[in-house]
Write an enzyme that holds these catalytic residues in place. Structure first.
Site, PDB file in Angstrom:
ATOM      1  N   SER A 230     -23.374  32.142  47.482  1.00 39.98           N
ATOM      2  CA  SER A 230     -22.247  32.239  48.382  1.00 39.98           C
ATOM      3  C   SER A 230     -22.502  31.286  49.489  1.00 39.98           C
ATOM      4  O   SER A 230     -23.402  31.146  49.960  1.00 39.98           O
ATOM      5  CB  SER A 230     -22.088  33.604  48.948  1.00 39.98           C
ATOM      6  N   LYS A 231     -21.301  30.532  49.844  1.00 38.65           N
ATOM      7  CA  LYS A 231     -21.502  29.542  50.915  1.00 38.65           C
ATOM      8  C   LYS A 231     -21.529  30.466  52.087  1.00 38.65           C
ATOM      9  O   LYS A 231     -22.098  29.805  53.211  1.00 38.65           O
ATOM     10  CB  LYS A 231     -20.143  28.821  50.862  1.00 38.65           C
ATOM     11  N   ARG A 232     -21.029  31.545  52.187  1.00 36.17           N
ATOM     12  CA  ARG A 232     -21.107  32.142  53.575  1.00 36.17           C
ATOM     13  C   ARG A 232     -22.333  33.010  53.828  1.00 36.17           C
ATOM     14  O   ARG A 232     -23.019  33.215  54.896  1.00 36.17           O
ATOM     15  CB  ARG A 232     -20.054  33.260  53.623  1.00 36.17           C
ATOM     16  N   LYS A 233     -23.131  33.264  52.705  1.00 35.05           N
ATOM     17  CA  LYS A 233     -24.609  33.885  52.770  1.00 35.05           C
ATOM     18  C   LYS A 233     -25.658  33.234  52.564  1.00 35.05           C
ATOM     19  O   LYS A 233     -26.886  33.726  53.040  1.00 35.05           O
ATOM     20  CB  LYS A 233     -24.318  35.342  51.739  1.00 35.05           C
TER      21      LYS A 233
END
Length: 467
Positions: A230-233
């Site tokens: 995940s790019k966010r996590k």
């Protein structure tokens, strides 16, 4: 994707094209385009054609090509392969909710607007005056296609995909087909999540009378727990994170290659990009969901660091340290000490970011060096006497090279006092570096020089006396 794209372009004498696909205006992230350029440049994967370097098919940014797409949308509408849809977002949300409540297997658009004029549709609920344009996907659409990596593929039946949004921007599906055709793209490399969209794209090629490119759908990278990255996590999803940590670009490039491609030979995992290009073949790509495990990357980075010349490694360490703010306040003399200290730590480095902390004792003033409390507490009771003898032995040296320093201390402490080297040199090491664990001691003393070394040892002797 860029790594394998460029390898294939080089292998076949083609061009590696970078196009910025920014038609989804709700998902734009400030600075992300520059991050793409910076990442590819750092990894040595610069594009042959791009918004930065230009090319024969400019512009290479889709938001600057809107006038290019509209004629093809109109053409599809006129030929009956697309239609306008005036359904509001509220109406579409209600449709999805009703189907979910009824456990309906239907998931696509229900074609309420198909065949209607704007006036006719306006008389029904859920109308919006700004329509989208949808593909009219036939029931007998071909769902099978050939993939360069996976062979024959079978995708699920697509719904009536939106190809032009209400804001006048095309969706990915239309824009990518139009641009790939107009820019002469003959090989499309993308992630496996786009397999289900390929029948839509092949339909568009067919309707517009164009030759379709070949498709290669790469496996998605996974975390060590097999979950999707995940790019966010996951900070590792942002490739410049690796530069910030101190990884070498050639090591990361080699690592990414190994995630989906077999090594050059059994037990030979280090390989140049040029060698990779020479043996590149889509049929050799693994589709098994490669795991992004930085343990292997750390090993590769250590290997690459050890293969560098001392001067090259020193330049990279200093360049990285400057960017990371590790050299604030360090003068030219300090930089020279870093260069001199690189051979002492080259075999011990995993990341470039570790170098300056390991050599920090060479950069601080003699009266500013901090002595690690735990290291001091673990010294033997005879540390003051050992330190005094060491100072006396070094004061008489005219030549202060590492070999001369070691010989003098061994004669005084090991032979003269009968102390094992491990214990004899421990107080000296703490005095000179601040810790019982440090890069090679005698070479460090040579870099510091006689005046600085003795100043530190005398200061530490006072610390020991006050214990």
């Amino acid at each position: 994707m860029a790594l394998f794209d460029k390898a294939w372009a080089r292998r076949t004498g083609g061009q590696f094209v970078l196009r910025i696909e920014d038609t989804d205006r709700n998902r734009l992230v400030e600075g992300s385009e520059q991050q793409i350029y910076d990442t590819l440049a750092w990894l040595g994967l610069d594009a042959d054609e791009s918004p930065l370097v230009g090319g024969p098919y400019a512009p290479y940014t889709q938001s600057e090509r809107l006038d290019t797409y509209r004629p093809f949308v109109d053409r599809l509408i006129e030929s009956g392969h697309a239609y306008r849809c005036w359904c509001s977002q509220e109406r579409l949300a209600q449709l999805r909710a009703e189907r979910a409540a009824a456990r309906s297997p239907e998931t696509g658009y229900d074609r309420l607007c198909l065949g209607m004029t704007e006036q006719e549709r306006a008389e029904l609920p859920g109308f919006t005056p700004t329509p989208v344009v949808r593909m009219l996907v036939p029931d007998d659409v071909e769902l099978t296609f050939d993939d360069l990596i996976r062979g024959q593929m079978h995708a699920p039946h697509p719904d009536d995909q939106v190809i032009l949004k209400a804001d006048g921007f095309p969706t990915y599906h239309l824009a990518v087909v139009v641009d790939d055709h107009l820019m002469g793209i003959d090989t499309v490399v993308r992630g496996e999540e786009w397999i289900s969209s390929t029948p839509k794209h092949l339909l568009l090629y067919h309707w517009l009378g164009w030759q379709a490119p070949r498709f290669a759908h790469m496996p998605l990278l996974r975390n060590t727990d097999k979950s999707k990255i995940s790019k966010r996590k996951n900070p590792a999803a942002r490739l410049l994170w690796f530069r910030e940590q101190g990884y070498l670009p050639e090591a990361l490039r080699n690592f990414l290659q190994l995630l989906a491609y077999p090594p050059v030979a059994e037990g030979q995992e280090v390989e140049s990009f040029e060698s990779f290009v020479e043996r590149f073949d889509w049929a050799n790509i693994s589709t098994g969901g490669p795991v992004f495990d930085v343990t292997k990357l750390d090993w590769l980075n250590r290997t690459y660091i050890r293969s560098l010349s001392v001067d090259d490694l020193a330049d990279r360490i200093i360049d990285h340290a400057r960017g990371a703010g590790q050299l604030d306040g360090v003068d030219e003399a300090g930089l020279e000490r870093i260069r001199a200290g690189v051979p002492l730590i080259q075999e011990r480095l995993t990341l470039l970011s570790e170098a300056v902390p390991k050599l920090r004792y060479l950069l601080v003033g003699d009266d500013e060096l901090e002595f690690d409390a735990d290291s001091v507490s673990k010294l033997k009771e005879d540390a003051p006497q050992v330190q005094a003898a060491a100072i006396e032995a070094l004061e008489g040296l005219d030549e202060f090279g590492a070999d001369a320093v070691q010989a003098a201390l061994r004669a005084s402490l090991c032979e003269g006092m009968g102390i094992k080297p491990k214990f004899a040199f421990a107080p000296v090491r703490v005095a000179v570096t601040g810790s019982r664990v440090s890069p090679p001691l005698f070479e460090s003393m040579e870099i510091l020089g006689k005046p600085s070394t003795l100043a530190r040892m005398r200061r530490f002797a006072e610390v020991l006396a006050a214990r």
